[in-house]
Design an enzyme around this catalytic site. Sequence first.
Site, mmCIF file in Angstrom:
data_model
loop_
_atom_site.group_PDB
_atom_site.id
_atom_site.type_symbol
_atom_site.label_atom_id
_atom_site.label_comp_id
_atom_site.label_asym_id
_atom_site.label_seq_id
_atom_site.Cartn_x
_atom_site.Cartn_y
_atom_site.Cartn_z
ATOM 1 N N ASP A 398 -14.992 7.822 0.081
ATOM 2 C CA ASP A 398 -13.698 7.196 -0.205
ATOM 3 C C ASP A 398 -13.894 6.015 -1.153
ATOM 4 O O ASP A 398 -13.409 4.912 -0.907
ATOM 5 C CB ASP A 398 -13.004 6.770 1.097
ATOM 6 C CG ASP A 398 -11.537 6.450 0.889
ATOM 7 O OD1 ASP A 398 -11.054 6.573 -0.256
ATOM 8 O OD2 ASP A 398 -10.872 6.068 1.866
ATOM 9 N N ARG A 402 -9.446 0.168 -3.997
ATOM 10 C CA ARG A 402 -8.956 -0.433 -2.743
ATOM 11 C C ARG A 402 -10.072 -0.678 -1.745
ATOM 12 O O ARG A 402 -9.899 -1.466 -0.806
ATOM 13 C CB ARG A 402 -7.875 0.454 -2.108
ATOM 14 C CG ARG A 402 -8.388 1.798 -1.679
ATOM 15 C CD ARG A 402 -7.376 2.719 -1.035
ATOM 16 N NE ARG A 402 -7.953 4.039 -0.913
ATOM 17 C CZ ARG A 402 -7.977 4.958 -1.885
ATOM 18 N NH1 ARG A 402 -7.352 4.697 -3.014
ATOM 19 N NH2 ARG A 402 -8.591 6.100 -1.744
ATOM 20 N N ASN A 403 -11.201 0.025 -1.906
ATOM 21 C CA ASN A 403 -12.321 -0.162 -0.995
ATOM 22 C C ASN A 403 -13.431 -1.003 -1.612
ATOM 23 O O ASN A 403 -14.596 -0.873 -1.259
ATOM 24 C CB ASN A 403 -12.840 1.189 -0.509
ATOM 25 C CG ASN A 403 -11.828 1.881 0.377
ATOM 26 O OD1 ASN A 403 -11.117 1.221 1.138
ATOM 27 N ND2 ASN A 403 -11.728 3.187 0.262
ATOM 28 N N ASP A 416 -16.381 -0.494 3.257
ATOM 29 C CA ASP A 416 -15.961 0.737 3.932
ATOM 30 C C ASP A 416 -14.451 0.902 3.802
ATOM 31 O O ASP A 416 -13.768 0.038 3.281
ATOM 32 C CB ASP A 416 -16.372 0.665 5.399
ATOM 33 C CG ASP A 416 -15.795 -0.563 6.061
ATOM 34 O OD1 ASP A 416 -14.590 -0.587 6.306
ATOM 35 O OD2 ASP A 416 -16.556 -1.538 6.299
#
Length: 540
Positions: A398, A402-403, A416
């Site tokens: 992912d 945004r991470n 994470d």
Amino acid sequence: GVLLLVLFVLPVLLLFLNDVVNHYALSFNLLIPSETNNLHFSWHAKSKVEYKLGFQVDNPMAMAMPQANISLQGEVPRTLSVFRVELSCTGRLDSEVTILMQLNLTINSSKNITVLNFKRRKMCYKKLEPEVKSPTSDKNSSKAIFDPVNAAPTTSTRVFYISVGVCCAVIFLVAIILAVLHLHSMKRIELDDSISDSSSSQGLSQPSTQTTQYLRADTPNNATPVTSKCYPTLRIEKNDLKSVTLMEAKAKVKDIAISRERITLKDVLQEGTFGRIFHGILIEEKDPSKEKQVFVKTVKDQASEVQVTMMLTESCKLRGLHHRNLLPITHVCIEEGEKPMVLLPYMNWGNLKLFLRQCKLVEANNPQAISQQDLVHMAIQIACGMSYLARREVIHKDLAARNCVIDDALQVKITDNALSRDLFPMDYHCLGDNENRPVRWMALESLVNNEFSSASDVWAFGVTLWELMTLGQTPYVDIDPFEMAAYLKDGYRIAQPINCPDELFAVMACCWALDPEERPKFQQLVQCLTEFHAALGAYV
Ligand SMILES: *[C@@H]1O[C@H](CO)[C@@H](O)[C@H](O)[C@H]1NC(C)=O
Ligand SMILES: *[C@@H]1O[C@H](CO)[C@@H](O)[C@H](O)[C@H]1NC(C)=O
Ligand SMILES: *[C@@H]1O[C@H](CO)[C@@H](O)[C@H](O)[C@H]1NC(C)=O
Ligand SMILES: *[C@@H]1O[C@H](CO)[C@@H](O)[C@H](O)[C@H]1NC(C)=O
Ligand SMILES: *[C@@H]1O[C@H](CO)[C@@H](O)[C@H](O)[C@H]1NC(C)=O
């Protein structure tokens, strides 16, 4: 007649909060920073207006009745004046408090009352110093407690609300348009961006409008994806954690558990439906006088056990890894009766995606806010972190802006994806199988066959690079998530961003090769981006 009179009498009530003018004072239930104890309101009237002021708090145990430094009844001053409202937490318990300030206005001694309700929220925490009561005799001034029945606004109130709203909007629009015209030529008015500016211009830490789709005048958004309502489930990946219980998840993090006393919560940085990220302070175990700043991920009361389990499990994705471009979990707090908390080292500019969008908003006024070279440097750091993960045979699954998080030295770290589904719901979709996935960041083989590898992380890196170059736009924004696989199979990819050099777009495009074998390795990406970065430097 009434409308004009009202507008004339009270041009616009502005709320000044930490020197930021908030034109939306009336319509938003604003969260105010926990260390802000005073709100300042400025007002004036052009003719005789009488007022009555009252307050209401929903949790008197956590917050004392607010105090204003004006009397609770009187006449609105004719000159621009400021009054102060003091909001002091009692320090007896941790709670979010909703404050209602009600201002009843009577214009020209008429019978009609205009009721204005200002709603604010504030986090109050235990163990704060109890507020020292001022020795003045106005302790009884807090008598004006409302009956809990919501006073239905009168028709004239509605007219007033609407007129104030319309007035603000018009003034604001005109101001924005003038500013944009002034600074840019007509060709790049990004009206939507500028408008969303107003609601989230209070700094990076404002828990703001992540859920609003990012629109550009040049990116049609005709196919707004319909997110079916599926909640994250435990089965993030088929081979990951099939049926981990909360007990098991807690057991796995026992070794890094710390006591709640060591954590002090400050501002809410991001807020979703069930999750929240706080800025917090962690007291060192050995030397209690030493403090460390941390991110605290936690859940709200309404979070289900599954959601809590998922937060704990996903937080452990990078656990135990050490690299300057990775931000793994450091501690958890899983005490009985408390909502579990996950702690990560603090990065003062926060979430990368929100940061990029903030850059986009200020770009209109200040085109040099962030340079292409800076953005490429961020990409290199992400590639370095990912290269390390690939060497360790850790698959992120992912990777996205945004991470990642960023600090004031433009240092970027990958983290994470715990709570991301909740905090960025527009970036996840479930394709009918009750698994909420980052469809727009996923390689074809992951979408179709649920296969993940470092090569599928490379695909996501290409999308992340695109996010960097577009300052946080949503990729494939006009493609229905259900159509993504077919669209990719047909050979379509995201278009080259405006102002993105061909060389850089070529790098992205390589990451989106259908055959995983054909995609570059992270080590190659680091090398190639570093060369490009150096070349950019040579031109400057
Ligand atoms: C304002 O007016 C409403 C409706 O008339 C009333 O219920 C409320 O108590 C008033 N508030 C104050 C502060 O006087
Ligand atoms: C209330 O406080 C504000 C700010 O502290 C100050 O500017 C204002 O003059 C005060 N008003 C009164 C009536 O004391
Ligand atoms: C205010 O009321 C008085 C009579 O009570 C009236 O003469 C005057 O015109 C009114 N002013 C406004 C601005 O409506
Ligand atoms: C008070 O409001 C009513 C309707 O809401 C309106 O008909 C009336 O003219 C108003 N009175 C004054 C004095 O503004
Ligand atoms: C404050 O109010 C209480 C009752 O509400 C009353 O007994 C007391 O005398 C008042 N104190 C002052 C200073 O007005």
